[in-house]
Each structure stands twice: as C-alpha cells, then as structure tokens.
Design a protein around this motif. Structure first.
Motif, PDB file in Angstrom:
ATOM      1  N   THR A 100     -39.269 -29.602 -25.243  1.00 13.61           N
ATOM      2  CA  THR A 100     -38.729 -28.989 -24.035  1.00 13.61           C
ATOM      3  C   THR A 100     -37.226 -28.854 -24.192  1.00 13.61           C
ATOM      4  N   ILE A 101     -36.723 -27.668 -23.871  1.00 13.07           N
ATOM      5  CA  ILE A 101     -35.300 -27.386 -24.014  1.00 13.07           C
ATOM      6  C   ILE A 101     -34.765 -26.837 -22.690  1.00 13.07           C
ATOM      7  N   GLY A 102     -33.643 -27.366 -22.232  1.00 10.57           N
ATOM      8  CA  GLY A 102     -32.923 -26.772 -21.107  1.00 10.57           C
ATOM      9  C   GLY A 102     -32.017 -25.689 -21.647  1.00 10.57           C
ATOM     10  N   ALA A 103     -32.114 -24.483 -21.093  1.00 12.88           N
ATOM     11  CA  ALA A 103     -31.396 -23.358 -21.685  1.00 12.88           C
ATOM     12  C   ALA A 103     -31.053 -22.306 -20.638  1.00 12.88           C
ATOM     13  N   TRP A 104     -30.293 -21.318 -21.085  1.00 13.05           N
ATOM     14  CA  TRP A 104     -30.009 -20.117 -20.290  1.00 13.05           C
ATOM     15  C   TRP A 104     -30.595 -18.918 -21.017  1.00 13.05           C
ATOM     16  N   LEU A 105     -30.989 -17.911 -20.268  1.00 11.67           N
ATOM     17  CA  LEU A 105     -31.509 -16.688 -20.865  1.00 11.67           C
ATOM     18  C   LEU A 105     -30.345 -15.763 -21.203  1.00 11.67           C
ATOM     19  N   ALA A 106     -30.068 -15.594 -22.491  1.00 13.79           N
ATOM     20  CA  ALA A 106     -28.968 -14.730 -22.918  1.00 13.79           C
ATOM     21  C   ALA A 106     -29.376 -13.258 -22.880  1.00 13.79           C
ATOM     22  N   ASN A 107     -30.632 -13.000 -23.206  1.00 12.54           N
ATOM     23  CA  ASN A 107     -31.130 -11.620 -23.234  1.00 12.54           C
ATOM     24  C   ASN A 107     -32.644 -11.685 -23.368  1.00 12.54           C
ATOM     25  N   LYS A 108     -33.318 -10.555 -23.178  1.00 14.09           N
ATOM     26  CA  LYS A 108     -34.763 -10.531 -23.373  1.00 14.09           C
ATOM     27  C   LYS A 108     -35.228  -9.109 -23.630  1.00 14.09           C
ATOM     28  N   ARG A 109     -36.397  -9.011 -24.218  1.00 15.94           N
ATOM     29  CA  ARG A 109     -37.103  -7.739 -24.341  1.00 15.94           C
ATOM     30  C   ARG A 109     -38.591  -8.053 -24.311  1.00 15.94           C
ATOM     31  N   SER A 110     -39.376  -7.094 -23.879  1.00 17.82           N
ATOM     32  CA  SER A 110     -40.814  -7.357 -23.779  1.00 17.82           C
ATOM     33  C   SER A 110     -41.606  -6.090 -23.982  1.00 17.82           C
TER      34      SER A 110
ATOM     35  N   GLN B 257     -30.876 -12.200 -16.769  1.00 21.33           N
ATOM     36  CA  GLN B 257     -29.863 -12.701 -17.698  1.00 21.33           C
ATOM     37  C   GLN B 257     -29.067 -13.846 -17.089  1.00 21.33           C
ATOM     38  N   GLU B 258     -28.895 -14.918 -17.875  1.00 18.52           N
ATOM     39  CA  GLU B 258     -28.166 -16.141 -17.527  1.00 18.52           C
ATOM     40  C   GLU B 258     -28.857 -17.007 -16.483  1.00 18.52           C
ATOM     41  N   THR B 259     -30.121 -16.725 -16.190  1.00 21.95           N
ATOM     42  CA  THR B 259     -30.912 -17.668 -15.406  1.00 21.95           C
ATOM     43  C   THR B 259     -31.108 -18.932 -16.228  1.00 21.95           C
ATOM     44  N   SER B 260     -30.962 -20.081 -15.598  1.00 22.73           N
ATOM     45  CA  SER B 260     -31.168 -21.356 -16.293  1.00 22.73           C
ATOM     46  C   SER B 260     -32.623 -21.774 -16.167  1.00 22.73           C
ATOM     47  N   VAL B 261     -33.171 -22.291 -17.263  1.00 17.16           N
ATOM     48  CA  VAL B 261     -34.609 -22.586 -17.331  1.00 17.16           C
ATOM     49  C   VAL B 261     -34.876 -23.848 -18.145  1.00 17.16           C
ATOM     50  N   TYR B 262     -36.042 -24.416 -17.932  1.00 12.85           N
ATOM     51  CA  TYR B 262     -36.629 -25.354 -18.873  1.00 12.85           C
ATOM     52  C   TYR B 262     -37.735 -24.610 -19.608  1.00 12.85           C
ATOM     53  N   VAL B 263     -37.690 -24.666 -20.932  1.00 13.53           N
ATOM     54  CA  VAL B 263     -38.680 -23.973 -21.756  1.00 13.53           C
ATOM     55  C   VAL B 263     -39.439 -25.012 -22.566  1.00 13.53           C
ATOM     56  N   LYS B 264     -40.770 -24.909 -22.528  1.00 13.80           N
ATOM     57  CA  LYS B 264     -41.611 -25.784 -23.343  1.00 13.80           C
ATOM     58  C   LYS B 264     -42.303 -24.933 -24.393  1.00 13.80           C
ATOM     59  N   GLY B 265     -42.343 -25.438 -25.613  1.00  8.30           N
ATOM     60  CA  GLY B 265     -43.000 -24.666 -26.661  1.00  8.30           C
ATOM     61  C   GLY B 265     -43.039 -25.401 -27.984  1.00  8.30           C
TER      62      GLY B 265
ATOM     63  N   SER C 146     -31.785 -19.165 -10.596  1.00  7.56           N
ATOM     64  CA  SER C 146     -31.871 -17.747 -10.927  1.00  7.56           C
ATOM     65  C   SER C 146     -30.503 -17.090 -10.788  1.00  7.56           C
ATOM     66  N   ALA C 147     -30.053 -16.422 -11.859  1.00  7.02           N
ATOM     67  CA  ALA C 147     -28.783 -15.703 -11.838  1.00  7.02           C
ATOM     68  C   ALA C 147     -29.031 -14.266 -11.399  1.00  7.02           C
ATOM     69  N   VAL C 148     -28.215 -13.794 -10.464  1.00  4.52           N
ATOM     70  CA  VAL C 148     -28.388 -12.442  -9.927  1.00  4.52           C
ATOM     71  C   VAL C 148     -27.150 -11.611 -10.247  1.00  4.52           C
TER      72      VAL C 148
END
Length: 430
Positions: free
Chosen positions: A17-27, A65-73, A97-99
């Motif tokens: 589990t990592i505490g992180a921010w979303l720098a960017n995304k694509r889907s 973008q820049e929303t803070s999250v906990y990610v498990k993987g 959530s960053a707006v």
C-alpha cells in the motif's frame, strides 16, 4: 505492507500500500494507467477492469490530477519503465479530491509557473532537479567529513561586509546597523585558525539588481577555509571536491538525469585535475576569438566566460586576476604586485563561475593597509585584523554557489529552477 515508491523494489510480486498523489492518468475502455508520485519517486499504477471491482475501476477513471490516494497493488518488474517497476492495482481510496488543479500537462508560461512555484515543485522535472540538489548537499558533507573538515556555522546577521556594502541588504540590529550576510568567509577564517580545516553551508544574500539566468537574490554557498593551505593547495581541494560531487550525482541520480535528458558523457569526463588559464592568457585568447572590446583590467561577462569554457571539456580555472578587480582580503602574487592569488572556476556549457577562491592576506600590516585603501570601517574589522596579530599563518578558501552548480549538473537553463523558492529581483512570492 505499507511502503514508498522508492522502496517497492524490495517487494516484487508482493502486495503493498502506497500513499500517493495522482500526477496524471490515461485510460481505455478496459485499462486505466495512473501516474503516481509520493515524494520519493514516480510509478505507474495499472488498473485492469476485469481484475478489480467495478467501483474501483470507475474511481480510477474519474479521479482528478493531484488527488491524494491510498493505492494497494502488487509490485511488478517492468523493463519498459525508466523506474523499472509498476504497480498492478487491486485497491484505491481517495484521501482528498483535488479540483481544478492549476498546473495541467499543457504548456504554461514561466511567470505562471513561478507564481505557482509551491505546486510546480510537484512536477517530475522539478522533482528531479531537487533530488540532484539534495545529492550535491549530501555529497558535500561526505567529501568534507572524509577530508577532516569541521562544519562551522557563521552568522547571517553581520556588522561588516567582506566585499563592501553596495550589494548588501541593510537592517537595524536594535540601535546598530547590520547586514544580511553576503558570505561567511571572514568568520570561516577565524574558525580555521581554531579548527584547521572548516566549511560552512548556508544562505547568502546579494542586493544585486541582476536579471540574468545565473543570478538569485538569495542563494546557498559552501565555503571551506583552510589553515596552512597556499594557493595551489586550494585549487587541488576545489577540483577534487567538484569531481567528487559530479561522480556522486552520476552514481546516485541516474533516473533524475534521465528525466532531465542530461547528456551523461559531458559529466562523465569531469575528473581532476582541471585546466588552468591565467587572466593574462584569457585576455589574449578572447582577443583571438574576436572579443576586442575586453581590455586588461576589465572583468569578464557571461559571453567571455562561455568562450573560455567552450575551449575546454572540463571546468577551467581562470587564475591570477588584477588586484583592482578583487576584494581587499586576497593575497598578492609575490611575482607581480598588480595581481592576486585567486581563481574563478568556470563550469562548462555556458554555466559560468561556480567557485571563487583565493589565498588570503595573512600579513597584518598589509591587511590593515588594504582595509584603509578600500575605505572600510576599521572598528568593524578589528576582530578580523586580530586574526593576523595572534599566530597568523598562510590560509586559503573558496565559495561554491550551490544553485549554479546544480543548474550545470542538471542541464537546466535558469538557476530559478534549482532552489525550492527562488528570490529574484521582482519576486518575493510565494
């Protein structure tokens, strides 16, 4: 297991589990790729629709973008990634959530980015520069500790100036005049007389109204001072120190240099000893290169330094400068009264002077005469003169500008990117 991006290599094929921010995304329709950062580094998180609950996949597609999250993987090796690993995401939860985050992946102007420096620092490029800055600082302490130097902290508020008061910020110290330090050198000389070999690392201030890419109003300097070290001894320490920090950055910041697109070959050739050119030789060289405007006794500007640097693949010392161009405390050349035993170290690739150093005047009568010639207040320099009255010895030192050095090693154009919150001629915000 809770960990950081920098530590995921320890947990290959394990769930973390990592505490992180979303720098960017694509889907796409079935996979979301999350570019995550946690301060220690950047990693890609892969969310496969068929492998997670529907709400996790929808969250992955919708977070901003820049929303803070906990990610498990699960940590996976990935040869395609510059980092070497990626995260196969199984869980995702939003912390905050960053707006409407203002710095988007599109191009932004410099002034806009400087106004948002507190956020711009989060970008991959700025992260890389700050990590290189940190490595230079770490390597500095390692080098001087290994060489037997003692760290000493000079004051920031001073009652006198090593190079005159024209470029100093003045303030009131109760009922006395005081200045923000433009150098800790004079105090380091006192420390060297007590501890032999010393160095300082701290902020310095220059009230110089310059807008060039090489100048800051507030910057950091590393200032060693050494008792019983003469001019040549001083140059050897400088070239060994610079070679050491370059190698440390190459050894420990490979990923960051790659992010910045730095030409590694240019850094790999930086090894002591460095070439040396006297001021007299530099004048002749500049005339040959078409700089007919420069005359003996003139200081060098950026174009002159760049021309000299381009003639060498490594940093180059320009030595034995005219006395009239340099501060009062520099030791005269014993062979020529119109020169002093000093050197500027010019970085390659147009980055200019990164070190200024000299042997210091150690004779009491000569230093007293110099203080008078420069119309300095003798009372303010009484303690400095006393260093020459009680067991004076030949001694030398230098100052390395951290931000210029980091700019050179990083390959960035402007020093404003090499300090977390730059202070420029017209910028005191943020």
């Amino acid at each position: 297991m809770k960990t950081t991006i920098a530590e995921v290599y320890k947990y290959v094929e394990q769930e973390v589990t990592i505490g992180a921010w979303l720098a960017n995304k694509r889907s796409s329709g079935k996979i979301a790729f999350l570019q995550l950062r946690d301060g220690t580094g950047f990693i890609q998180g892969v969310v496969v629709k068929a492998e997670v609950e529907e709400e996790i996949f929808q969250l992955a597609k919708s977070i901003t973008q820049e929303t803070s999250v906990y990610v498990k993987g699960t940590v996976k090796k990935d040869e395609r990634s510059p980092f070497g690993y990626e995260l196969s995401v199984s869980g995702l939860s939003v912390i905050h959530s960053a707006v409407d985050y203002p710095i988007t992946p599109k191009e932004h102007g410099t002034e806009f980015l400087m106004d948002h420096r507190h956020l711009w620092l989060r970008s991959k490029r700025q992260h890389a520069v700050m990590k290189i800055r940190n490595e230079v600082i770490r390597a500095t302490y390692e080098f001087f500790n290994k060489e037997g130097f003692v760290k000493v902290d000079p004051p920031i508020l001073t009652g006198s100036a090593p190079e005159g008061t024209t470029e100093l910020f003045a303030t009131k110290y109760f009922d006395e005049d005081a200045y923000l330090s433009q150098s800790g050198q004079l105090y380091m000389e006192a420390a060297a007389m007590a501890l032999g070999k010393v160095f300082s690392f701290g902020p310095t201030f220059r009230a110089e109204k310059s807008k060039t890419r090489r100048h800051l109003i507030e910057f950091w300097m590393i200032e060693p001072e050494m008792a019983f070290y003469e001019f040549e001894d001083n140059l050897v320490v400088q070239e060994n120190y610079v070679s050491f920090i370059v190698q440390s950055v190459l050894d420990n910041c490979g990923l960051e240099l790659s992010v910045l697109g730095r030409d590694l070959e240019k850094l790999q050739r930086i090894k002591a000893p460095f070439p040396r050119v006297t001021y007299d030789e530099a004048i002749v060289f500049l005339h040959e290169k078409g700089f007919t405007d420069i005359q003996w006794g003139d200081d060098f500007g950026a174009p002159h330094e760049t021309a000299i640097a381009e003639a060498h693949e490594m940093p180059v010392f320009i030595t034995h400068w005219p006395t009239s161009l340099k501060p009062f405390y520099m030791q005269p050349d014993p062979n020529r009264e119109d020169l002093v035993l000093c050197a500027d170290l010019i970085a390659p690739e147009g980055y200019g002077e990164i070190i200024g150093g000299s042997e210091r005047v150690h004779d009491y009568e000569l230093l007293k005469k110099r203080v008078e010639e420069h119309k300095l207040e003798s009372d303010a320099y009484k303690w400095y003169l006393e260093l020459r009255q009680y067991g004076s010895v030949p001694h030398s030192g230098f100052g390395l500008g951290l931000e210029r050095t980091v700019a050179w090693l990083s390959g960035v154009e402007h020093v404003r990117e090499t300090i977390p919150f730059p202070r420029l001629l017209n910028r005191l915000y943020p």
